[in-house]
Design a protein around this motif. Sequence first.
Motif, short mmCIF file in Angstrom:
data_model
loop_
_atom_site.label_atom_id
_atom_site.label_comp_id
_atom_site.label_asym_id
_atom_site.label_seq_id
_atom_site.Cartn_x
_atom_site.Cartn_y
_atom_site.Cartn_z
N LEU A 152 101.96 9.12 12.18
CA LEU A 152 102.11 7.88 11.47
C LEU A 152 100.68 7.84 10.60
CD1 LEU A 152 103.29 5.00 11.17
CD2 LEU A 152 101.65 4.17 12.76
N VAL A 153 100.86 7.36 9.36
CA VAL A 153 99.60 7.48 8.37
C VAL A 153 99.47 6.34 7.77
CG1 VAL A 153 98.72 8.69 6.36
CG2 VAL A 153 99.99 10.04 8.19
N GLY A 154 98.25 5.59 7.51
CA GLY A 154 98.05 4.76 6.86
C GLY A 154 96.90 4.84 5.78
N GLY A 155 96.66 4.15 4.71
CA GLY A 155 95.56 4.27 3.71
C GLY A 155 95.19 2.76 3.29
N PRO A 156 94.11 2.76 2.40
CA PRO A 156 93.36 1.51 1.96
C PRO A 156 93.94 0.88 1.04
CG PRO A 156 92.34 3.49 1.13
CD PRO A 156 93.34 3.81 2.01
N LEU A 157 93.88 -0.51 0.81
CA LEU A 157 94.23 -1.16 -0.26
C LEU A 157 93.19 -1.72 -1.20
CD1 LEU A 157 96.78 -3.55 1.58
CD2 LEU A 157 97.25 -1.20 0.70
N TYR A 174 113.77 14.45 2.85
CA TYR A 174 112.40 14.99 3.37
C TYR A 174 112.29 14.36 4.95
CZ TYR A 174 111.96 16.64 -1.28
OH TYR A 174 112.18 17.53 -2.48
N ASP A 175 111.35 15.03 5.54
CA ASP A 175 111.03 14.98 6.74
C ASP A 175 109.79 14.04 7.02
OD1 ASP A 175 108.91 16.88 6.22
OD2 ASP A 175 109.87 18.20 7.81
N PHE A 176 109.19 13.66 5.89
CA PHE A 176 108.17 12.73 5.89
C PHE A 176 108.43 11.67 4.93
CE2 PHE A 176 103.96 11.15 4.50
CZ PHE A 176 103.44 10.88 5.86
N ILE A 177 108.25 10.34 5.31
CA ILE A 177 108.49 9.06 4.63
C ILE A 177 107.47 8.17 4.40
CG2 ILE A 177 110.19 7.07 4.27
CD1 ILE A 177 111.45 9.85 5.02
N ALA A 178 107.14 8.06 3.03
CA ALA A 178 106.06 7.20 2.54
C ALA A 178 106.50 5.97 1.89
CB ALA A 178 105.09 8.00 1.64
N TYR A 179 106.02 4.85 2.68
CA TYR A 179 106.73 3.57 2.04
C TYR A 179 105.50 2.91 0.98
CZ TYR A 179 109.47 4.05 6.05
OH TYR A 179 110.52 4.35 7.06
N PHE A 195 99.41 -1.48 6.64
CA PHE A 195 100.32 -2.21 5.98
C PHE A 195 101.60 -1.63 5.55
CE2 PHE A 195 96.09 -4.12 5.67
CZ PHE A 195 96.24 -5.11 6.13
N GLY A 196 102.65 -2.39 5.32
CA GLY A 196 103.79 -1.70 5.00
C GLY A 196 103.93 -1.10 3.68
N CYS A 197 102.96 -1.82 2.97
CA CYS A 197 102.90 -1.02 1.34
C CYS A 197 102.32 0.07 1.32
CB CYS A 197 102.42 -2.17 0.66
SG CYS A 197 100.64 -2.61 1.15
N ASN A 198 101.70 0.77 2.36
CA ASN A 198 100.93 1.89 2.22
C ASN A 198 100.92 2.65 3.72
OD1 ASN A 198 99.46 3.93 1.43
ND2 ASN A 198 97.50 2.69 1.22
N LEU A 199 102.17 2.99 4.24
CA LEU A 199 102.71 3.17 5.48
C LEU A 199 103.45 4.98 5.39
CD1 LEU A 199 103.64 1.46 8.49
CD2 LEU A 199 104.85 3.60 8.03
N GLY A 200 102.94 5.92 6.08
CA GLY A 200 103.82 6.89 6.32
C GLY A 200 104.18 7.42 7.49
N ILE A 201 105.47 7.96 7.78
CA ILE A 201 105.92 8.21 9.13
C ILE A 201 106.64 9.52 9.10
CG2 ILE A 201 107.85 6.65 9.08
CD1 ILE A 201 107.27 6.12 11.89
N ARG A 202 106.63 10.52 10.28
CA ARG A 202 107.54 11.62 10.23
C ARG A 202 108.94 11.12 10.49
NH1 ARG A 202 104.88 16.67 11.45
NH2 ARG A 202 102.56 16.42 11.69
N ARG A 203 109.84 11.54 10.01
CA ARG A 203 111.27 11.21 10.15
C ARG A 203 111.59 11.30 11.82
NH1 ARG A 203 116.20 10.71 7.81
NH2 ARG A 203 117.44 9.69 9.41
N THR A 204 111.06 12.20 12.50
CA THR A 204 111.41 12.60 13.86
C THR A 204 110.97 11.62 14.58
OG1 THR A 204 109.36 14.02 14.05
CG2 THR A 204 111.62 15.08 13.66
N VAL A 205 109.73 10.79 14.37
CA VAL A 205 109.00 9.80 15.01
C VAL A 205 109.76 8.62 14.69
CG1 VAL A 205 106.98 8.48 15.33
CG2 VAL A 205 106.71 11.02 14.98
#
Length: 282
Positions: free
Chosen positions: A108-113, A79-84, A146-156
């Motif tokens: 680039l996307v983040g979220g809370p913990l 897929y073209d969006f990766i969430a870790y 944080f890397g445990c809650n991070l999303g990024i477009r594959r092109t980026v």
Amino acid sequence: MIAYYRGLPGLAVQLDALARQDYEGSFEVIVSDNEGSTDLQRYLDRYPERERLRLRRVDSSDVAGTSHARNVGTRAAEYDFIAYCDQDDAVYPGWVRAMASAGREHDLVGGPLERDSLNDPVVASWRALPDPDEPFVMGRFLPITFGCNLGIRRTVFDAVAGWDESYPTAASDVELCWRVQTAGYRFGYARDAMVAYRFRTGLRETWPQAVEYGREEARVAKQYGAPGRRWWWFPIHAAVVAGTAPVWPWAWSRRRLGQWTWVTGNLAGRIRGSIRYRTLYW
């Protein structure tokens, strides 16, 4: 995408959380195996929600480190969006939906913990987490997630050459967030993409983690010219550490020992990092 290393049996908690997602679209779950574990493959083959999650393992055991595992897993993604997310945490049911929604408008996307779901109350008290209502700005510079809650477009991801493997674990997420933003890409915050975050439960494990975080934050701050906290923060922090040092540590509660260990270890790491990388980062 999950970077994996000696994560059984705890990995089941995260996989079960991913199986409870309310996202109506399709997605896959890649476990990037940095250990080279035959036990992991057998476990994934038997996992009951394997088909629903489109669960698969990729081998990243040739180079040690979370950053390498994430790079290998990302490059294998369809897929073209990766969430870790991490092997020992648990994403909330709306996590994939919230990350995917924010990823349509941001690079680039983040979220809370949150710290209460997976930790006992004493361990949860050892560390404060950032305000969940807004993104966390690190080092008085730029927001991070944080890397445990991070999303990024594959092109980026491809444009910035992925995770920097010279940061194998600590501060790799900070470095990636700052590199993406200084390259001109947009950071977005998905308030509903909540992750239950698991702390280390022993003082002997907490101390080196706190030190490593502080040391590598100093490194990435120098790399990007982040000013860090104001100069007067250091003597205040040092005075608090010294003033609360356990004269008779065996008489302290586990709660108080844990809090002191985290604060002191982080300060020690910042001092070590400032010396090692020839910078002043408090």
